[in-house]
Design a protein around this motif. Structure first.
Motif, PDB file in Angstrom:
ATOM      1  N   HIS A 129      -9.927 -14.982  14.517  1.00  0.00           N
ATOM      2  CA  HIS A 129     -10.113 -15.319  13.381  1.00  0.00           C
ATOM      3  C   HIS A 129     -11.566 -15.142  12.808  1.00  0.00           C
ATOM      4  CE1 HIS A 129     -10.459 -18.321   9.883  1.00  0.00           C
ATOM      5  NE2 HIS A 129      -9.429 -18.237   9.805  1.00  0.00           N
ATOM      6  N   SER A 130     -11.653 -14.801  11.554  1.00  0.00           N
ATOM      7  CA  SER A 130     -13.007 -14.486  10.850  1.00  0.00           C
ATOM      8  C   SER A 130     -13.114 -15.063   9.248  1.00  0.00           C
ATOM      9  CB  SER A 130     -13.195 -12.756  11.114  1.00  0.00           C
ATOM     10  OG  SER A 130     -14.647 -12.794  10.265  1.00  0.00           O
ATOM     11  N   LEU A 131     -14.223 -15.384   9.077  1.00  0.00           N
ATOM     12  CA  LEU A 131     -14.284 -15.682   7.562  1.00  0.00           C
ATOM     13  C   LEU A 131     -15.218 -14.638   6.942  1.00  0.00           C
ATOM     14  CD1 LEU A 131     -15.196 -19.540   7.834  1.00  0.00           C
ATOM     15  CD2 LEU A 131     -12.990 -18.252   6.919  1.00  0.00           C
ATOM     16  N   ASP A 132     -15.555 -13.659   7.488  1.00  0.00           N
ATOM     17  CA  ASP A 132     -16.106 -12.228   6.953  1.00  0.00           C
ATOM     18  C   ASP A 132     -15.673 -11.934   5.890  1.00  0.00           C
ATOM     19  OD1 ASP A 132     -18.329 -10.028   7.642  1.00  0.00           O
ATOM     20  OD2 ASP A 132     -16.593  -8.970   7.063  1.00  0.00           O
ATOM     21  N   PRO A 133     -16.441 -11.901   4.665  1.00  0.00           N
ATOM     22  CA  PRO A 133     -15.842 -11.482   3.319  1.00  0.00           C
ATOM     23  C   PRO A 133     -15.400 -10.137   3.472  1.00  0.00           C
ATOM     24  CG  PRO A 133     -18.182 -11.685   3.317  1.00  0.00           C
ATOM     25  CD  PRO A 133     -17.742 -12.466   4.654  1.00  0.00           C
ATOM     26  N   GLY A 134     -16.075  -9.161   4.185  1.00  0.00           N
ATOM     27  CA  GLY A 134     -15.388  -7.785   4.094  1.00  0.00           C
ATOM     28  C   GLY A 134     -14.243  -7.623   4.575  1.00  0.00           C
ATOM     29  N   ARG A 135     -14.009  -8.404   5.691  1.00  0.00           N
ATOM     30  CA  ARG A 135     -12.753  -8.260   6.469  1.00  0.00           C
ATOM     31  C   ARG A 135     -11.551  -8.915   5.603  1.00  0.00           C
ATOM     32  NH1 ARG A 135     -13.135  -9.857  12.840  1.00  0.00           N
ATOM     33  NH2 ARG A 135     -11.349  -8.452  12.808  1.00  0.00           N
ATOM     34  N   LEU A 136     -11.980 -10.105   4.857  1.00  0.00           N
ATOM     35  CA  LEU A 136     -10.955 -10.723   4.017  1.00  0.00           C
ATOM     36  C   LEU A 136     -10.701  -9.672   3.061  1.00  0.00           C
ATOM     37  CD1 LEU A 136     -12.510 -14.252   4.041  1.00  0.00           C
ATOM     38  CD2 LEU A 136     -10.776 -13.692   5.230  1.00  0.00           C
ATOM     39  N   ARG A 137     -11.380  -9.389   2.415  1.00  0.00           N
ATOM     40  CA  ARG A 137     -11.308  -8.219   1.229  1.00  0.00           C
ATOM     41  C   ARG A 137     -10.259  -7.125   1.635  1.00  0.00           C
ATOM     42  NH1 ARG A 137     -12.564  -7.238  -4.291  1.00  0.00           N
ATOM     43  NH2 ARG A 137     -12.298  -5.172  -4.963  1.00  0.00           N
ATOM     44  N   ALA A 138     -10.816  -6.672   2.975  1.00  0.00           N
ATOM     45  CA  ALA A 138     -10.054  -5.382   3.526  1.00  0.00           C
ATOM     46  C   ALA A 138      -8.496  -5.838   3.714  1.00  0.00           C
ATOM     47  CB  ALA A 138     -10.543  -4.686   4.737  1.00  0.00           C
ATOM     48  N   ALA A 139      -8.324  -7.106   4.106  1.00  0.00           N
ATOM     49  CA  ALA A 139      -6.895  -7.566   4.199  1.00  0.00           C
ATOM     50  C   ALA A 139      -6.222  -7.483   3.134  1.00  0.00           C
ATOM     51  CB  ALA A 139      -7.106  -8.743   5.322  1.00  0.00           C
ATOM     52  N   VAL A 140      -6.795  -8.136   2.048  1.00  0.00           N
ATOM     53  CA  VAL A 140      -6.233  -8.092   0.926  1.00  0.00           C
ATOM     54  C   VAL A 140      -5.510  -6.928   0.350  1.00  0.00           C
ATOM     55  CG1 VAL A 140      -6.096  -9.157  -1.492  1.00  0.00           C
ATOM     56  CG2 VAL A 140      -7.202 -10.673   0.051  1.00  0.00           C
ATOM     57  N   VAL A 172      -4.922 -14.729   4.550  1.00  0.00           N
ATOM     58  CA  VAL A 172      -5.576 -13.704   5.345  1.00  0.00           C
ATOM     59  C   VAL A 172      -6.675 -14.867   6.108  1.00  0.00           C
ATOM     60  CG1 VAL A 172      -5.370 -11.706   3.784  1.00  0.00           C
ATOM     61  CG2 VAL A 172      -7.247 -13.310   3.279  1.00  0.00           C
ATOM     62  N   GLY A 173      -7.082 -14.094   7.115  1.00  0.00           N
ATOM     63  CA  GLY A 173      -8.161 -14.890   7.865  1.00  0.00           C
ATOM     64  C   GLY A 173      -7.956 -14.760   9.502  1.00  0.00           C
ATOM     65  N   PHE A 174      -6.743 -14.262   9.933  1.00  0.00           N
ATOM     66  CA  PHE A 174      -6.487 -13.820  11.368  1.00  0.00           C
ATOM     67  C   PHE A 174      -6.407 -12.249  11.281  1.00  0.00           C
ATOM     68  CE2 PHE A 174      -5.163 -17.857  11.484  1.00  0.00           C
ATOM     69  CZ  PHE A 174      -5.704 -18.491  12.664  1.00  0.00           C
ATOM     70  N   PHE A 175      -7.000 -11.623  12.405  1.00  0.00           N
ATOM     71  CA  PHE A 175      -7.120 -10.331  12.479  1.00  0.00           C
ATOM     72  C   PHE A 175      -6.448  -9.559  13.947  1.00  0.00           C
ATOM     73  CE2 PHE A 175     -10.087 -11.803   9.327  1.00  0.00           C
ATOM     74  CZ  PHE A 175      -9.774 -10.776   8.119  1.00  0.00           C
ATOM     75  N   PRO A 176      -6.007  -8.573  14.003  1.00  0.00           N
ATOM     76  CA  PRO A 176      -5.719  -7.672  15.162  1.00  0.00           C
ATOM     77  C   PRO A 176      -6.811  -7.826  16.154  1.00  0.00           C
ATOM     78  CG  PRO A 176      -4.829  -6.642  13.627  1.00  0.00           C
ATOM     79  CD  PRO A 176      -5.701  -7.599  12.699  1.00  0.00           C
ATOM     80  N   ALA A 177      -6.776  -8.302  17.475  1.00  0.00           N
ATOM     81  CA  ALA A 177      -7.641  -8.191  18.402  1.00  0.00           C
ATOM     82  C   ALA A 177      -7.176  -8.031  19.664  1.00  0.00           C
ATOM     83  CB  ALA A 177      -8.569  -9.640  18.339  1.00  0.00           C
ATOM     84  N   ALA A 178      -7.671  -7.632  20.747  1.00  0.00           N
ATOM     85  CA  ALA A 178      -7.575  -7.137  22.001  1.00  0.00           C
ATOM     86  C   ALA A 178      -6.788  -8.640  22.672  1.00  0.00           C
ATOM     87  CB  ALA A 178      -8.569  -7.148  23.051  1.00  0.00           C
TER      88      ALA A 178
END
Length: 286
Positions: free
Chosen positions: A76-87, A65-71
């Motif tokens: 890429h993001s190291l935001d802990p909330g986004r990482l948790r949501a991806a897991v 986890v670390g890459f997220f959909p975008a336009a």
């Protein structure tokens, strides 16, 4: 069916996600799969669950986890909330708890200042450590394509991953090799906790493998050893890793790589190769 061999991990980057490669892997004793949240247009986990079905419980599954959909593609993001949501989404899409979740290429989002970079890396690692503690994955790790910025950020206060995955093989630049080893040392990891990936630098179709024969780096090669097999075998020593993740949809190619493990790398020749690489890199910088 062969005995299980934990040294080979079937990578699903660019995979067509066909059931045949999964059944063939199991027949060859390959019982580990590596995938990622962003593979297959962010649908790799649902595709794997759909095609794997009853086979999936027979594999250990690592993902990232670390890459997220975008336009326009991905970000890429190291935001802990986004990482948790991806897991959490990974658990839902796979229909099971992944055995291992890597923080994917953290160097992509590190701030330029070392103190800020250390904080960002530490916070991201802590998010995956908490995910493992909460039962969202078996263990956690770090996967890095370019680990050179990372060793200087790691100290005794940072969470310690269970596994680190880095590039391995003859095409990895010497400074990347050395950074991989330094990172593993800073975290106090054993050799089997360091995994390799991309052993052919992008694919066996590279013309290099038709003009260069790496058998010189293998002990007692014979006529049955191909250049591809020799290159794969040496990837376990550049740097020293316990497993190598390799991507293929071709069962015969996977069988060829598994067979390569009956050979041993020539450590002395590889040591000389690394020294020459280091000297050449030094001259280029000068």
């Amino acid at each position: 069916m062969r005995e299980p061999d934990p040294r080979v991990v079937l990578g699903l980057h660019r995979s067509r996600h066909e059931r045949l490669i999964l059944t063939s892997a199991l027949e060859l004793g390959v019982e580990a799969i590596d995938t990622s949240f962003n593979y297959h247009g962010f649908s790799a986990h649902t595709a794997l669950a759909g095609v794997g079905g009853d086979l999936l419980p027979r594999f250990t599954v690592s993902t990232k986890v670390g890459f997220f959909p975008a336009a326009g593609g991905a970000e890429h993001s190291l935001d802990p909330g986004r990482l948790r949501a991806a897991v959490e989404q990974t658990n839902r899409d796979l229909g099971r708890v992944p055995d291992l979740v890597f923080l994917h290429n953290p160097e992509r989002s590190l701030p330029e200042r070392s103190s800020a970079g250390q904080e960002a890396l530490g916070t991201a690692c802590a998010a995956l450590e908490r995910a493992a503690a909460d039962g969202l994955c078996g263990v956690w790790g770090v996967s890095s394509w370019d680990p050179r910025p990372l060793p200087g950020l790691v100290d005794g206060t940072m969470p310690r991953p269970d596994v680190v995955m880095v590039r391995s093989g003859l095409l990895v630049p010497v400074d990347v090799l050395e950074a991989s080893e330094a990172l593993a040392a800073r975290w106090g990891l054993e050799p089997d906790q360091l995994w390799g990936m991309s052993p052919f630098g992008g694919g066996i179709g590279d013309p290099l493998w038709k003009t260069f024969d790496p058998q010189v780096f293998v002990q007692d090669p014979d006529d049955g050893l191909s250049a591809v097999q020799a290159a794969f075998r040496t990837a376990y020593r550049l740097p020293q890793v316990g497993r190598v993740a390799v991507g293929t949809d071709d069962p015969s190619h996977l069988a060829e790589l598994v067979t390569a493990l009956r050979y041993e790398a020539d450590v002395g020749s590889l040591r000389t190769y690394r020294r020459l690489l280091r000297e050449r890199t030094g001259r280029q910088r000068a």
